[in-house]
Structures are given as structure tokens and as C-alpha cells.
Design a protein around this motif. Structure first.
Motif, PDB file in Angstrom:
ATOM      1  N   ALA A 186      14.896  14.014  23.415  1.00  0.00           N
ATOM      2  CA  ALA A 186      14.225  13.674  22.151  1.00  0.00           C
ATOM      3  C   ALA A 186      13.970  12.165  22.065  1.00  0.00           C
ATOM      4  CB  ALA A 186      15.065  14.147  20.969  1.00  0.00           C
ATOM      5  N   LEU A 199       7.406  13.364  18.448  1.00  0.00           N
ATOM      6  CA  LEU A 199       8.525  14.281  18.703  1.00  0.00           C
ATOM      7  C   LEU A 199       8.312  15.615  17.995  1.00  0.00           C
ATOM      8  CD1 LEU A 199      11.315  14.766  19.901  1.00  0.00           C
ATOM      9  CD2 LEU A 199      12.315  13.670  17.887  1.00  0.00           C
ATOM     10  N   MET A 216      10.349  10.202  21.884  1.00  0.00           N
ATOM     11  CA  MET A 216      10.033   9.245  20.821  1.00  0.00           C
ATOM     12  C   MET A 216       9.572   7.907  21.393  1.00  0.00           C
ATOM     13  SD  MET A 216      12.943   9.856  17.874  1.00  0.00           S
ATOM     14  CE  MET A 216      12.220   8.618  16.806  1.00  0.00           C
TER      15      MET A 216
END
Length: 374
Positions: free
Chosen positions: A42, A331, A46
Motif C-alpha cells: 500500500a 491507492l 501511494m
């Protein structure tokens, strides 16, 4: 070597914010882990989404522009010992000023209309900050309460003006008429329309940049940050603002009138928050749209705290939050399980640790540094 009881300057300015940020990201990672996703993946998505392409950088700087204005607004009030939580409402009212100027003076050439619209944005925002300042200075009203209430009043006023005065005839969308137009093929610029960098690149160089709302207002925001630094540390007014914030009794003894400084400071703070309208209304939306501020007024509080109320720190903190916004959007596209609400939770955790809990690690660090000195 620092005096006992105080952290070294570098630790106060850099170490504590970085430590708070790391803890905020760790807690965010736990939240991502709980919903069954990989925190490292994640985080990579990002970062890649925010700084891995020209388009990502464009959106990062576009979001940062709003946060620079609101962060500076909160910081100026901080220096006078005031907590301006009304940046959201001040930006809303400034949007009315920018739109009314753009629509009312659209017959004038853009070199006149755009500066006037920018000026009116600042003046409308300044007025909306000055009133709570007056109420605190002369009526004893608490600035936090009044600025919160003024946020709601501003929101209602905006809805009224858009619906009854500014909305195009025959359209149901709750938005105003366009403040201008730009034809990049002929460089025909009208009204208070600030072209995006993509449109300018096409018109001047014939080069097509990725689509984004980034516009020259970002450069204007950097100039405003320098202006705030000059105001606070190179002018008499700036000294008086900091004196009132540091010790009101000492300021009175020195001949400074706190009531005057409170009103002037809140007007400056409101004017800075009002410049969000330049980026959004004139530079991105090109019309007044409901809730166009999108919480930038509240994020400005965390930006000012993280930036230690210094313009350089505020610009860097604003870019970090711009990264979180842009990276969070990417994301949510890449990982449907991490929806937009989850992104808001992650951003909220960062704001929580950078704002409300920013002093959590200070006692431990002070103990660590003093033990090292002994």
C-alpha cells in the motif's frame, strides 16, 4: 548545547515531526493489515502514485497549494496566540469574492480582472477572519467558538448565493456560471480564468502535459510563503504579532495594543485562507462549486503544527499532505478494498499524531537528551 529543559533546535524542528509521522504511518499500516492488505505494498502504491510520474507530481503540487495557504493562515494566528479554526469558512467566503469579481467584471481584459479577483478573494477572506478577531478583542468571545460558527454561516451563505444569484439559468447543478474561458489554440483568455499548466504548455510550447488542475497559483503560493516570512520576522507588525503571542502583558508594557494586533492578525489569517479560492475557483474549477474547499481549512492546522509555524516548514508539510492526498487517491483505485473512507482514516491518523498528539514523545526525548548530557 541546549539549555536544560529544552530540546536542541534540530530535534524540535525535525526529529519530533519525523517521529510523529513514522508512528502515524505505523498505525496506518496496522489498519491496512487488519483489512487484509499488505502495508508495504500500500505504501509503495501511494509513493508511486504521488511521485512516480509527472501527473502524480502535478496533482501533489496542486493539493499542496491549498495546504500552503491554509497552513500559513493558521500559523500567522498561532504567532499571535490565536487558534484560527475558521479557514474553511474564510475560503468559502473568498470564493464568493473571486466569483462575483470574475462574473461582474468579465467585460474587462484578463490582466485587470485576474489581479482584482485575487485581491477580492483575499479581502473577502480577511473580512471573514476580522469579525471573529473583533469579537475576541472587544467582546471577549472565544476565537475557536466564533470561527467554528462562522464556518457554518459561510457554508449557508455560499449555498444561498449560488442558488439565487450565481447559478446559470436553466441548469440544475449547484454551481456558478464560469468565471472566464481560455482557447489555447488562439491564446484567447477572458475573464478571471487562470489557465492550467497543461493549457499554457499547449498554447506556448505546443507540448501536451498530462491532464491535471495544477496552475501557476502554486508559484504564487511560494511567493506568499516568502511574504509571510518577511512579515513575521522582518517588519514591526510581525514583531508585534509575535510579542502579543509570546507574552501579552509584556507586549502591553512595550506599548503594543493587543486588541489591534488580534484584529489585524485575524484579518491577515483570513486573507491567506481566502487565497484557496485563487487555486480552486479561478485556477481549477473555473466556477464556484459547493464544498470546493474540501477540508483544506482543517488540514491547514496539522500543516502549521508540523511545519512549526515557519513558512519553510509549512511548504514542506503541505507537500507531504499533498503526497498523502494524491497517493491515497491512487491507492483507492489500485486497491478497491482500501476505499476512500479508509484513505480518510489514514490521513486522519497522520493529522492526529502530527497535531493533537504532537507533544507525546517530547518528554521521552528530553529525558534521553538530558541523560546524554549528564
Amino acid at each position: 548545547m541546549s539549555a536544560r529543559g529544552e530540546l536542541p533546535g534540530w530535534a524540535d524542528v525535525a526529529l519530533i515531526p519525523v517521529l510523529n509521522l513514522v508512528v502515524a504511518l505505523l498505525v496506518s499500516g496496522i489498519v491496512v493489515l487488519i483489512i487484509g492488505e499488505s502495508p508495504m505494498e500500500a505504501m509503495w502504491i501511494m509513493l508511486k502514485g504521488a511521485v512516480g510520474s509527472i501527473k502524480g507530481w502535478s496533482y501533489l503540487l496542486y493539493y499542496s497549494t491549498n495546504f500552503i495557504f491554509t497552513g500559513l493562515a493558521v500559523a500567522v494566528a498561532f504567532h499571535a496566540g490565536l487558534f484560527n479554526i475558521g479557514g474553511e469558512g474564510q475560503a468559502y467566503i473568498a470564493g464568493l469574492g473571486a466569483t462575483m469579481t470574475g462574473l461582474g467584471l468579465e467585460f474587462l481584459p484578463w490582466p485587470i480582472v485576474i489581479p482584482l479577483a485575487v485581491l477580492m478573494s483575499a479581502l473577502f477572506g480577511a473580512f471573514w477572519g476580522w469579525v471573529p478577531g473583533y469579537l475576541q478583542a472587544w467582546r471577549g468571545s472565544h476565537i475557536v467558538i466564533t470561527t467554528i460558527m462562522f464556518n457554518f454561516i459561510a457554508s449557508s451563505l455560499m449555498v444561498y448565493f449560488i442558488n439565487y444569484w450565481l447559478r446559470p439559468v436553466g441548469k440544475m447543478a449547484v454551481e456558478s456560471r464560469a468565471v472566464g474561458n481560455f482557447d489555447f489554440s488562439t491564446f484567447d483568455l477572458t475573464g478571471a480564468y487562470i489557465p492550467s499548466l497543461r493549457e499554457l504548455s499547449l498554447a506556448i510550447f505546443g507540448y501536451r502535459l498530462p491532464s491535471s488542475p495544477l496552475n501557476p497559483t502554486f508559484l504564487f503560493a511560494l511567493a506568499v510563503a516568502w511574504g509571510v516570512w518577511y512579515l513575521l520576522w522582518r517588519t514591526k507588525l510581525g514583531y508585534e504579532i509575535r510579542a502579543v503571542g509570546a507574552n501579552t502583558d509584556a507586549a502591553i508594557y512595550a506599548g503594543i495594543r493587543p486588541q489591534k494586533i488580534i484584529m489585524v492578525t485575524m484579518a491577515i489569517s483570513g486573507g491567506l485562507a481566502g487565497l484557496v479560492a485563487v487555486n480552486e475557483v479561478l485556477g481549477a474549477q473555473h466556477r464556484l462549486v459547493l464544498e470546493y474547499v474540501q477540508g483544506a481549512g482543517f488540514v491547514g492546522i496539522a500543516v502549521a503544527l508540523m511545519g512549526r509555524s515557519h513558512p519553510v516548514g509549512i511548504v514542506l508539510a503541505a507537500m507531504l499532505f499533498g503526497l498523502l492526498y494524491q497517493g491515497g487517491t491512487e491507492l483507492s483505485f489500485a486497491k478497491p478494498e482500501i476505499n476512500r473512507d479508509m484513505i480518510v482514516v489514514i490521513q486522519g491518523l497522520v493529522i492526529l499524531f502530527m497535531g493533537a498528539l504532537e507533544q507525546t514523545f517530547r518528554p521521552w526525548l528530553e529525558a534521553l537528551f538530558f541523560r546524554a548530557e549528564d
